[in-house]
Scaffold this active site. Structure first.
Site, PDB file in Angstrom:
ATOM      1  N   ASP A   1       0.461   1.898   8.526  1.00 47.38           N
ATOM      2  CA  ASP A   1       0.902   1.225   7.455  1.00 47.38           C
ATOM      3  C   ASP A   1       2.290   1.325   6.019  1.00 47.38           C
ATOM      4  OD1 ASP A   1      -1.077   1.612   6.492  1.00 47.38           O
ATOM      5  OD2 ASP A   1      -0.606  -0.299   4.336  1.00 47.38           O
TER       6      ASP A   1
ATOM      7  N   HIS B   1       5.894   7.072  -1.684  1.00 47.67           N
ATOM      8  CA  HIS B   1       5.964   5.648  -1.959  1.00 47.67           C
ATOM      9  C   HIS B   1       7.181   5.484  -2.479  1.00 47.67           C
ATOM     10  CE1 HIS B   1       1.626   4.482  -2.232  1.00 47.67           C
ATOM     11  NE2 HIS B   1       1.546   5.217  -1.439  1.00 47.67           N
TER      12      HIS B   1
ATOM     13  N   GLU C   1      -3.893   0.325   4.211  1.00 49.03           N
ATOM     14  CA  GLU C   1      -4.531   1.434   3.008  1.00 49.03           C
ATOM     15  C   GLU C   1      -3.874   0.907   2.843  1.00 49.03           C
ATOM     16  OE1 GLU C   1      -4.872   5.087   1.292  1.00 49.03           O
ATOM     17  OE2 GLU C   1      -2.662   4.101   2.021  1.00 49.03           O
TER      18      GLU C   1
ATOM     19  N   ASP D   1       3.494   9.228   4.565  1.00 49.49           N
ATOM     20  CA  ASP D   1       2.666   8.804   4.376  1.00 49.49           C
ATOM     21  C   ASP D   1       2.303   7.260   5.332  1.00 49.49           C
ATOM     22  OD1 ASP D   1       0.718   7.250   2.895  1.00 49.49           O
ATOM     23  OD2 ASP D   1       1.407   6.262   1.145  1.00 49.49           O
TER      24      ASP D   1
END
Ligand SMILES: CC(C)C[C@H](N)C(=O)NCC(=O)O
Length: 494
Positions: A118, A461, A183, A149
């Protein structure tokens, strides 16, 4: 056996291993375009776990992972982990967890690789230079949401196993996979699944390996600690609907003013957390730890430039690393219900919800933090004597994790890193959170190593997240080499 015979046998064994590595590494190099294409397919799926509108994409992503592992001949299951309750009381199906197994030789170690597929939200208009869901190669950097990530590292592990298979080489250890899809929002449902499968899927697992973090610099690293995270919603509700600020402003006690007022009491401008009890719970920095940070190569100026700020909270290396890794911090992430579009809108929002989180470190306890934060915000709010209503909820409560770097897993990691990168590994901690790390430790009692392959500047992110080809491809070789090193660990180590 005579000594010369033993020596020649050892020579044969080590020659075979060295030969195997070279062949495997060549195989990886010659298949790199294929690996990039697979990453492209994975990045193209907007598997944002925080957006309920994307849940079908997330289900599709888990199917794709399962299909890939099945095609490699693994024993694969898509484990149903139930539903998630949303803040408005509705429920939503959680993405299934993929488990897979390659090899069942009882004479070998069994490692379990954990990862997630995810991602955090990303939109072109957030300031991305390229479409976040169209993997774009610019000068050897592969840009795309989730590239670092954690999609490329998960694929690198899969490709490492695939390379052994393709060259008809026996896997040196049995390899299991646990790949989840929640996660980024706190690994909902995974704790329960691990507990439920403790005596089945996990019963023969010796070690857990996680590659869901990044290096500190250009040097490869092994990670021995992560911070936890307590994530809060603070909702202030006032009038029954949004109001015209000219017509009603001055007569209404505004929810946004209340909210900003209480948020401002969480942390001082110099970074001191003001919530009573939080700082007191933090384990003191030992001399040994201080020395360890002091010995790490880390360029403060470089770090500052990379982030693009003129001043940091601390100017010396040890303070910076310690506050990045082993002290708590408060971050205010956003306010739902607040006007945030371009242009002007003269509105008094009727209900606003702040989202903030507090990174957790030893010896903080999320249950205690929940009470400390809730009590504190209500007491600050009460002093305002506002007629509005405050509701505080903790939506994630993940504990920190810390490992013993003397464990043979770390020695094995150093050897593998030396072989692939010809460099010594940095031993580092991570300021981010992998919620499930502590569960693996507490529920399964297993030793864990984190072996990152993400670069220090991958921008997880944020806008323009990337994974460099170098890290992706050399990282795959690292995993190949590490499996071999783990097989050399004496069977008695836990
Ligand atoms: C750098 C982190 C450990 C990476 C991890 N996937 C993550 O982003 N976790 C959530 C978090 O907010 O730290």
């Amino acid at each position: 056996m005579h000594l010369p015979a033993v020596l020649s046998l050892l020579l044969v064994v080590s020659t075979v291993q060295a030969f195997q590595y070279t062949e495997l590494a060549q195989f990886i190099d010659s298949h790199q375009e294929e690996y990039v294409e697979t990453l492209r397919d994975w990045v193209a799926i907007e598997s944002d776990s925080s957006n309920v509108m994307r849940r079908n994409d997330l289900h599709r992503m888990m199917e794709l992972v399962a299909q890939k592992l099945r095609l490699m001949g693994g024993t694969v299951e898509l484990v149903d982990i139930g539903e998630q309750e949303l803040p408005d009381g509705q429920t939503l199906l959680l993405p299934k967890v993929v488990t897979a197994q390659f090899g069942t030789d009882v004479n070998k170690h069994t490692v379990c690789v954990y990862g997630h597929v995810d991602v955090q939200p990303a939109k072109l208009e957030d300031g991305w230079a390229t479409d976040p869901y169209n993997l774009t190669d610019i000068n050897g950097h592969l840009y795309g949401r989730g590239a670092s990530d954690n999609k490329a590292p998960v694929l690198a592990w899969i490709h490492a196993v695939g390379a052994y298979q393709a060259l008809n080489m026996e896997l040196p250890v049995n390899v299991k996979f646990v790949i989840e899809g929640m996660e980024e929002t706190g690994s909902n449902g995974l704790d329960a699944m691990i507990l439920a499968q403790r005596d089945t899927f996990f019963s023969d697992v010796d070690y857990i390996i996680i590659s869901d973090c990044g290096w500190l610099s250009r040097r490869p690293a092994l990670t021995y600690g992560t911070r936890g995270n307590c994530y809060f919603f603070a909702e202030v509700e006032g009038p029954k609907q949004d109001l015209h600020s000219g017509v009603y402003g001055g007569t209404v006690i505004e929810p946004m003013t209340d909210l900003i007022g209480i948020l401002d009491t969480l942390i001082s401008p110099s970074g001191k957390i003001l919530i009573p009890g939080i700082r007191e719970a933090v384990a003191p920095l030992s001399d040994e730890e201080w020395k360890r940070y002091q010995d790490i190569q880390f360029d403060v100026e470089d770090y500052k430039n990379k982030i693009g700020v003129s001043q940091l909270m601390y100017s010396n290396k040890v303070d910076l690393l310690a506050h990045r890794w082993r002290y708590p911090t408060v971050t205010i992430h956003g306010i739902e219900g607040a006007f945030s579009d371009p242009g002007t809108k003269t509105v008094i929002p009727a209900k606003v919800t702040a989202k903030f989180s507090i990174r957790q470190v030893p010896d903080m306890d999320p249950a205690m933090v929940k009470k400390q934060v809730t009590d504190y915000l209500h007491s600050v709010f009460a002093k305002r004597k506002s007629p509005n209503k405050l509701k505080v909820t903790m939506v994630i409560g993940a504990k920190p994790w810390l490992a013993d770097t003397q464990h043979p897993l770390y020695e094995a990691g150093k050897i593998a890193i030396k072989r692939v990168f010809d460099m010594d590994a940095d031993l580092i901690r991570e300021g981010g959170t992998i919620p499930i790390a502590r569960t693996f430790q507490d529920v399964l009692g297993k030793s864990i190593i984190m072996m990152p392959i993400g670069g220090f500047d991958d921008g997880m992110h944020s806008q323009n997240e990337k994974m460099s080809r170098y890290n992706y491809i050399e990282g795959t070789k690292l995993f190949i080499s590490y499996l071999n090193e783990v097989s050399q660990i004496q069977k008695t180590s836990v």
